[in-house]
Design a protein around this motif. Structure first.
Motif, mmCIF file in Angstrom:
data_model
loop_
_atom_site.group_PDB
_atom_site.id
_atom_site.type_symbol
_atom_site.label_atom_id
_atom_site.label_comp_id
_atom_site.label_asym_id
_atom_site.label_seq_id
_atom_site.Cartn_x
_atom_site.Cartn_y
_atom_site.Cartn_z
ATOM 1 N N ALA A 10 0.793 -1.158 -0.006
ATOM 2 C CA ALA A 10 -0.119 -0.061 0.072
ATOM 3 C C ALA A 10 0.724 1.293 -0.166
ATOM 4 O O ALA A 10 0.482 2.411 -0.500
ATOM 5 N N ASN A 11 2.005 1.206 0.549
ATOM 6 C CA ASN A 11 2.928 2.275 0.681
ATOM 7 C C ASN A 11 3.780 2.474 -0.615
ATOM 8 O O ASN A 11 4.844 3.129 -0.304
ATOM 9 N N GLN A 12 3.706 1.544 -1.348
ATOM 10 C CA GLN A 12 4.653 1.629 -2.503
ATOM 11 C C GLN A 12 3.864 1.556 -3.841
ATOM 12 O O GLN A 12 2.873 1.518 -4.004
ATOM 13 N N ILE A 13 4.626 2.183 -5.096
ATOM 14 C CA ILE A 13 4.193 2.231 -6.270
ATOM 15 C C ILE A 13 5.217 1.504 -7.307
ATOM 16 O O ILE A 13 6.367 1.429 -7.217
ATOM 17 N N LYS A 14 4.683 0.420 -7.759
ATOM 18 C CA LYS A 14 5.664 -0.434 -8.756
ATOM 19 C C LYS A 14 5.256 -0.164 -10.293
ATOM 20 O O LYS A 14 4.358 0.194 -10.520
ATOM 21 N N VAL A 15 6.368 0.359 -10.813
ATOM 22 C CA VAL A 15 6.311 1.006 -12.252
ATOM 23 C C VAL A 15 7.112 -0.088 -13.151
ATOM 24 O O VAL A 15 8.077 -0.493 -12.949
ATOM 25 N N VAL A 16 6.550 -0.344 -14.442
ATOM 26 C CA VAL A 16 7.172 -1.099 -15.387
ATOM 27 C C VAL A 16 7.302 -0.102 -16.628
ATOM 28 O O VAL A 16 6.137 0.556 -16.979
ATOM 29 N N SER A 17 8.171 -0.252 -17.326
ATOM 30 C CA SER A 17 8.543 0.636 -18.563
ATOM 31 C C SER A 17 8.945 -0.534 -19.584
ATOM 32 O O SER A 17 9.986 -1.147 -19.472
ATOM 33 N N TYR A 18 8.445 -0.268 -20.749
ATOM 34 C CA TYR A 18 8.747 -1.367 -21.635
ATOM 35 C C TYR A 18 8.578 -0.899 -23.120
ATOM 36 O O TYR A 18 7.388 -0.257 -23.529
ATOM 37 N N ASN A 19 9.455 -0.823 -24.028
ATOM 38 C CA ASN A 19 9.399 -0.733 -25.301
ATOM 39 C C ASN A 19 8.856 -1.995 -25.887
ATOM 40 O O ASN A 19 9.527 -2.907 -26.015
ATOM 41 N N THR A 20 7.848 -1.917 -26.399
ATOM 42 C CA THR A 20 6.939 -3.226 -26.597
ATOM 43 C C THR A 20 6.963 -3.779 -27.982
ATOM 44 O O THR A 20 6.616 -4.704 -28.443
ATOM 45 N N GLY A 65 1.705 5.319 -24.403
ATOM 46 C CA GLY A 65 0.743 4.984 -23.588
ATOM 47 C C GLY A 65 1.003 4.540 -22.097
ATOM 48 O O GLY A 65 2.212 4.123 -21.991
ATOM 49 N N ILE A 66 -0.004 4.525 -21.340
ATOM 50 C CA ILE A 66 0.031 3.996 -20.035
ATOM 51 C C ILE A 66 -1.079 3.393 -19.526
ATOM 52 O O ILE A 66 -2.199 3.532 -20.296
ATOM 53 N N ILE A 67 -0.709 2.346 -18.724
ATOM 54 C CA ILE A 67 -1.719 1.451 -18.251
ATOM 55 C C ILE A 67 -1.675 1.710 -16.742
ATOM 56 O O ILE A 67 -0.606 1.416 -16.131
ATOM 57 N N SER A 68 -2.778 2.089 -15.843
ATOM 58 C CA SER A 68 -2.635 2.737 -14.730
ATOM 59 C C SER A 68 -3.693 1.992 -13.630
ATOM 60 O O SER A 68 -4.838 1.626 -14.047
ATOM 61 N N ALA A 69 -3.250 1.898 -12.389
ATOM 62 C CA ALA A 69 -4.384 1.556 -11.524
ATOM 63 C C ALA A 69 -4.883 2.868 -10.847
ATOM 64 O O ALA A 69 -5.733 2.663 -9.899
ATOM 65 N N GLY A 73 3.124 13.393 -21.181
ATOM 66 C CA GLY A 73 3.072 13.786 -19.758
ATOM 67 C C GLY A 73 1.662 13.349 -19.126
ATOM 68 O O GLY A 73 0.600 13.593 -19.925
ATOM 69 N N TYR A 74 1.420 12.560 -17.940
ATOM 70 C CA TYR A 74 0.199 12.223 -17.585
ATOM 71 C C TYR A 74 -0.061 12.831 -15.871
ATOM 72 O O TYR A 74 1.095 12.634 -15.194
ATOM 73 N N ARG A 75 -1.195 13.220 -15.634
ATOM 74 C CA ARG A 75 -1.432 13.591 -14.602
ATOM 75 C C ARG A 75 -2.390 12.251 -13.938
ATOM 76 O O ARG A 75 -3.548 12.123 -14.541
ATOM 77 N N LEU A 76 -1.947 11.738 -12.947
ATOM 78 C CA LEU A 76 -2.879 10.636 -12.344
ATOM 79 C C LEU A 76 -3.378 11.004 -10.943
ATOM 80 O O LEU A 76 -2.792 11.677 -9.974
ATOM 81 N N GLN A 77 -4.548 10.487 -10.688
ATOM 82 C CA GLN A 77 -5.145 10.563 -9.304
ATOM 83 C C GLN A 77 -4.823 9.636 -8.350
ATOM 84 O O GLN A 77 -5.568 8.540 -8.462
ATOM 85 N N HIS A 78 -3.655 9.840 -7.819
ATOM 86 C CA HIS A 78 -3.255 8.771 -6.727
ATOM 87 C C HIS A 78 -3.900 9.094 -5.364
ATOM 88 O O HIS A 78 -4.462 10.416 -4.866
ATOM 89 N N PRO A 79 -4.231 8.120 -4.497
ATOM 90 C CA PRO A 79 -5.029 8.214 -3.041
ATOM 91 C C PRO A 79 -4.406 9.407 -2.286
ATOM 92 O O PRO A 79 -4.902 10.159 -1.530
#
Length: 383
Positions: free
Chosen positions: A119-129, A192-196, A215-221
């Protein structure tokens, strides 16, 4: 073991080198000095904007060559002429210690096995697919791989542009925690981005044909989170150019010396030109981040540049932390094609986070790149 001459005077036996040993020592010291100079120059190239001297983008690529050359000559010197080389090698490598650590970090006490973030972490994956695995005819497998990573944020470059395939990909992520998807591009490039986390905004920062940064603005808790997905300017190396370079490196080239030289000049010229365009893209990223300087930031993607490069150094100078440098292991080659083995995919974060894990999955066979992942802990909640 040092070379010594045999003498009838026992007082000189342990201190007087033979003429052959003296010549060998001088040659070895000279070669080591030249290698160290090359190492220093290639390390210093990260501070020079390629727009002022475009060939500096090529100089940084020689860093591992001079690094291994220096290490090899230093070890030989320690074995045979230690008095002449031990201090020279130590100074040469010591001056570049930070650059060496950036190129090949070592963290023996960090577990780099892929994990699920808490819960106190963010896991990020970056991939040239590579067209989301379609380039390797493994699109279904790549989608399954990404779902199995249990990441919170997945940034991809060279995505899928076919509308029917895009719908299938979206449908497979729909029932997962990472069901917010945003992408933009053309047949040349989809980023693109795939996000929780809900995606509040997607903004094009800068683009060239075949490359783009969003650039993306995400709504994190915790509040708004800025994510920058980079596909810096490619080196535009064609298949024949790479194949010719590979054959030459492996000693299998059937071309004459003039053709080999022309092929090498073409390769270096393209790398140098692309480096200048990456500099302009970094400027655009800096301007974008200046607009969100009060927000936590995650920046990642395909830099098309190695850890010893102006691009990577400039990004780090924006106050961002290199996750692989802080929590990765070894060289982490994220691109392995032809005779090229480099780490050109990177993940950075602002000071709001501390990287506790970073890994390049060198076993993933779904693209011509390898995915890089990082687990980031919010600093005020590290356990």
């Amino acid at each position: 073991m040092p070379f010594f001459s045999k003498s009838q005077n026992p007082r000189k036996d342990a201190s007087t080198p033979s003429p052959m040993a003296h010549i060998f020592g001088m040659l070895l010291s000279g070669a080591l000095g030249i290698s160290i100079l090359g190492l220093w120059i290639s390390a210093a190239s990260v501070y020079i904007d390629p727009r002022f001297f475009k060939w500096i983008g090529v100089v940084g690529l020689a860093f591992p060559i001079f690094l291994f050359g220096t290490l090899f000559l230093w070890i030989i010197g320690l074995l045979f002429v230690p008095r002449k080389t031990w201090l020279l090698g130590l100074i040469g490598l010591g001056v570049c210690a930070q650059h060496i650590y950036t190129y090949c970090p070592i963290h023996p006490f960090i577990d780099n096995e892929t994990t699920t973030a808490t819960a106190n972490q963010i896991k990020v994956v970056s991939y040239n697919t590579f067209f989301f695995g379609r380039g390797m005819e493994q699109q279904d497998e790549l989608v399954r791989y990404l779902i199995d990573q249990h990441a919170d944020i997945i940034c991809f470059q060279e995505g899928e542009a076919n509308p029917d395939n895009l719908k299938k990909i979206e449908s497979r992520f729909a029932p997962t925690p990472t069901h917010y998807i945003s992408y933009e591009g053309t047949q040349e490039e989809v980023v693109g981005i795939i996000s929780a986390y809900p995606i509040l905004e997607q903004k094009l920062i800068i683009a060239y044909p075949g490359n783009a940064i969003y650039g993306y603005r995400l709504q994190h808790p915790r509040g708004e989170l800025i994510v920058v997905n980079c596909h810096f300017r490619s080196n535009l190396l064609s298949g024949p150019t790479l194949e010719g370079y590979t054959d030459m490196m492996h000693g299998k080239s059937k071309e004459d010396k003039r053709s080999q030289w022309n092929n090498t000049k073409t390769l270096f010229s393209k790398i140098a030109h692309s480096a200048t365009e990456r500099s302009e893209m970094v400027d655009a990223v800096e301007d974008y981040l200046a607009q969100h300087k009060d927000k936590p930031v995650i920046l990642c993607g395909d830099f098309n540049d190695t850890p010893i490069s102006y691009t990577r150094h400039r990004v780090a100078s924006l106050g961002l932390t290199d996750a692989f440098r802080e929590a990765g292991q070894g060289f982490g080659f994220s691109f392995r094609r032809n005779a090229i083995r480099v780490r050109i995919d990177h993940i950075f974060c602002s000071k709001d986070f501390e990287p506790v894990q970073a890994k390049v999955d060198e076993e993933a066979p779904y693209s011509d790149h390898q995915p890089i992942s990082a687990t980031l802990v919010w600093k005020n909640e590290k356990k």
